[in-house]
Scaffold this active site. Structure first.
Site, PDB file in Angstrom:
ATOM      1  CG  ASP A 128     -49.339 -21.420   1.058  1.00 42.92           C
ATOM      2  OD1 ASP A 128     -48.603 -21.950   0.210  1.00 42.92           O
ATOM      3  OD2 ASP A 128     -49.340 -20.208   1.311  1.00 42.92           O
TER       4      ASP A 128
ATOM      5  CE  LYS B 250     -53.221 -17.012  -2.050  1.00 42.24           C
ATOM      6  NZ  LYS B 250     -52.399 -16.989  -3.265  1.00 42.24           N
TER       7      LYS B 250
ATOM      8  CG  ASP C 226     -51.150 -13.928  -2.328  1.00 38.91           C
ATOM      9  OD1 ASP C 226     -50.993 -14.780  -1.437  1.00 38.91           O
ATOM     10  OD2 ASP C 226     -51.750 -14.148  -3.412  1.00 38.91           O
TER      11      ASP C 226
ATOM     12  CG  ASP D 157     -51.318 -17.358   1.046  1.00 38.04           C
ATOM     13  OD1 ASP D 157     -51.617 -16.220   1.431  1.00 38.04           O
ATOM     14  OD2 ASP D 157     -50.549 -17.579   0.077  1.00 38.04           O
TER      15      ASP D 157
ATOM     16  NE  ARG E 205     -41.991 -14.056  -2.782  1.00 37.35           N
ATOM     17  CZ  ARG E 205     -42.192 -13.882  -4.078  1.00 37.35           C
ATOM     18  NH1 ARG E 205     -41.570 -12.910  -4.730  1.00 37.35           N
ATOM     19  NH2 ARG E 205     -43.021 -14.679  -4.744  1.00 37.35           N
TER      20      ARG E 205
HETATM   21  N1  BES Z   1     -49.091 -19.920  -1.728  1.00 34.86           N
HETATM   22  C1  BES Z   1     -48.986 -19.102  -2.870  1.00 34.86           C
HETATM   23  C2  BES Z   1     -48.436 -19.832  -4.087  1.00 34.86           C
HETATM   24  C3  BES Z   1     -49.293 -20.895  -4.654  1.00 34.86           C
HETATM   25  C4  BES Z   1     -50.206 -20.588  -5.631  1.00 34.86           C
HETATM   26  C5  BES Z   1     -49.115 -22.194  -4.300  1.00 34.86           C
HETATM   27  C6  BES Z   1     -50.955 -21.574  -6.193  1.00 34.86           C
HETATM   28  C7  BES Z   1     -49.865 -23.193  -4.861  1.00 34.86           C
HETATM   29  C8  BES Z   1     -50.786 -22.888  -5.823  1.00 34.86           C
HETATM   30  C9  BES Z   1     -48.068 -17.913  -2.617  1.00 34.86           C
HETATM   31  O1  BES Z   1     -47.997 -17.443  -1.325  1.00 34.86           O
HETATM   32  C10 BES Z   1     -48.549 -16.807  -3.481  1.00 34.86           C
HETATM   33  O2  BES Z   1     -49.619 -16.330  -3.257  1.00 34.86           O
HETATM   34  N2  BES Z   1     -47.757 -16.451  -4.479  1.00 34.86           N
HETATM   35  C11 BES Z   1     -48.074 -15.425  -5.383  1.00 34.86           C
HETATM   36  C12 BES Z   1     -46.866 -14.523  -5.423  1.00 34.86           C
HETATM   37  C13 BES Z   1     -47.052 -13.237  -6.122  1.00 34.86           C
HETATM   38  C14 BES Z   1     -47.980 -12.344  -5.375  1.00 34.86           C
HETATM   39  C15 BES Z   1     -45.694 -12.594  -6.233  1.00 34.86           C
HETATM   40  C16 BES Z   1     -48.327 -16.046  -6.744  1.00 34.86           C
HETATM   41  O3  BES Z   1     -47.646 -17.031  -7.085  1.00 34.86           O
HETATM   42  O4  BES Z   1     -49.216 -15.591  -7.434  1.00 34.86           O
HETATM   43 ZN    ZN Z   2     -49.497 -15.943  -0.903  1.00 37.70          ZN
HETATM   44 ZN    ZN Z   3     -48.507 -18.817   0.177  1.00 38.44          ZN
END
Ligand code: BES
Ligand code: ZN
Ligand code: ZN
Length: 468
Positions: free
Chosen positions: A255, A244, A314, A237, A318
């Site tokens: 991920d 990121k 990101d 990811d 979902r």
């Molecule tokens: N895979 C990440 C979530 C994640 C973050 C898992 C850190 C483990 C450690 C997910 O896809 C993501 O990037 N989520 C974002 C969502 C936001 C953009 C709404 C997040 O949590 O910042």
């Molecule tokens: Zn993400």
């Molecule tokens: Zn993710």
């Protein structure tokens, strides 16, 4: 690993347990040397023999997970010292044989597949548990089966993203299908396009490594209830166009942990003979900003037709899970629908790295999963669904949006988004972002993928669907 259930005089390293109150009298050591609290340990060397005292805490409060973690702490240390053969005198705690064996194997786990030099092969080879009765031996065997399942999940989740692509996950699923007697159907990017898996297509479109929808079905008895598990399987990811920050981005190889855990649960259900039919659906994609990547502002159609405005690429988990949940609900109407995902950083902010976020539309399931978390040590805590979160995911231009530009309540908003696709099913969403890939090591576990979610769900299924 080899298991022995009769005494063996060649095994010269022995673990003994003692509760806090009995620490001094049992071991002959003073409080400083050995306190008997969980995780405390004393190593006594005698000529030709080593005795290891392991504390389990207050006698009256010693519980399944205390035995597991105490044992894991000890075996982690002992295997680091080069001990290959170990005898565990479970004594008073023989009723916890399953947790003890799980702990012994978890503690000895190392991921060193890619070390070409200085590779320490530290795994335990022989574990002896003398003086268990027949039932206790059976529990010990169950512990070994569960531990093997989790070991495989850790190995798989730790795979580097160049070596495990969505297609690689499909090949991995073949292995599971064979072992568990499941049928396997893999959909490639053309079939996904054709059949309208808009989430997987959008998320996978920026990568050369195209997405897959991987479906395993294990039907044993048509009379049994059906449990479906949908796993977020993002092999890497990067965030996509909403990229990121560079620091720590390598951790995004983890991920895929939801999907890896879903496969592990299939393994565990098979090994423990839990009387349920299983559907496992892996939504596998690589989230990259390459040519063809989806952009903020795109509107996509999830499987079944719901339109979604992509605000942040990101928030991809979902989107792929929405396809998976819709598909499984439409084609199988499972009696219990579970999804597992490293979904939000917000969940880690809320609960830390030792508890997953638990979301469900069923209070009894919440109880059951919480209890299974406490017993298995794969802990969770219920977080809310609710109108305020559902509302936040409404879009001005489409049915839903995948982000509302606010970090507040992020874990609940992501869950509310998924709830739309779970519909009226009895549903549990488990956000394993914290425990699946903790930032630190623990006395009982090295750093890296942990296999979070496997024993939590397996134990919940065992208590929901007991063997007759
Ligand atoms: N895979 C990440 C979530 C994640 C973050 C898992 C850190 C483990 C450690 C997910 O896809 C993501 O990037 N989520 C974002 C969502 C936001 C953009 C709404 C997040 O949590 O910042
Ligand atoms: Zn993400
Ligand atoms: Zn993710």
């Amino acid at each position: 690993m080899e298991f022995l259930f009769s005494p063996n005089d060649d095994l010269l390293t022995e673990i003994h347990y003692a509760a806090k109150e009995k620490a001094a009298s049992a071991s002959g050591l003073n409080e400083k040397e050995f306190s008997g609290t969980v995780g405390s340990m004393a190593v006594l060397r005698e000529p030709g023999k080593m005795t290891v005292w392991v504390g389990v805490g207050n006698a009256s409060a010693a519980h399944e997970d205390a035995l597991r973690k105490a044992t894991a702490t000890a075996t982690r240390k002992l295997s680091g010292m080069g001990i290959r053969k170990l005898c565990i005198q479970a004594g008073l705690y023989s009723g916890y044989a399953r947790a003890i064996v799980e702990g012994a194997c978890f503690g000895a786990y190392r991921f060193n597949r890619f070390k070409t030099r200085d590779r320490e092969d530290v795994s335990l080879e022989t574990l002896c548990l003398p003086e268990l009765d027949g039932q206790e031996q059976e529990w010990a065997r169950q512990g070994a089966a569960v531990a093997e399942t989790v070991r495989r999940v850790r190995d798989n989740a730790n795979m580097p993203p160049n070596m495990l692509t969505p297609e690689g996950v499909a090949r991995m699923a073949e292995d599971y299908a064979r072992r568990c007697g499941a049928t396997l159907r893999i959909r490639n990017e053309f079939e996904l396009q054709e059949e309208g898996f808009g989430g997987l297509i959008a998320v996978g479109s920026g990568s050369e490594n195209t997405p897959r929808f991987i479906l395993l079905e294990r039907e044993v008895d048509p009379e049994w209830p059906t449990v479906a598990i949908v796993g977020k399987t993002i092999t890497f990811d990067s965030g996509g166009i909403s990229i990121k920050p560079a620091k720590g981005m390598e951790e995004e190889k983890w991920d895929k942990s939801g999907g890896m855990a879903a496969l592990g649960i299939l393994d565990a259900v098979t090994a423990l003979r839990i009387p349920v039919n299983m559907i496992v659906a892996l939504c596998a994609a690589e989230n990259m900003p390459g040519r063809g990547a989806s952009r903020p502002g795109d509107v996509i159609n999830i499987y079944g037709g719901t339109s979604v405005e992509v605000i942040d690429t990101d928030a991809e988990g979902r989107l792929v899970l929405a396809d998976g949940l819709s598909f499984v609900r439409k084609h199988f109407s499972p009696d219990l629908l579970i999804d597992l995902a490293t979904l939000t950083g917000a969940c880690v902010v809320a609960l830390g790295q030792e508890r997953s976020g638990l979301f469900t539309n069923d209070d009894e399931l919440a109880e059951t999963f919480h209890r299974s978390g406490e017993n298995s040590g794969d802990r969770c805590w219920r977080l809310p669904l609710g109108d305020e979160f559902t509302k936040a995911m409404e879009s001005e231009v489409a049915d839903l949006r995948n982000y509302d530009n606010s970090r507040n309540g992020g874990a609940s908003k992501a869950a509310a988004f998924l709830q739309h696709f779970a519909g009226e099913s009895r549903w549990v969403h488990i956000d394993i972002a914290g425990p699946a890939m903790p930032e630190t090591e623990f006395p009982y576990m090295e750093r890296g993928a942990t296999g979070a979610g496997v024993t939590l769900v397996a134990q919940a299924l065992e208590s929901l669907f007991p063997q007759k």
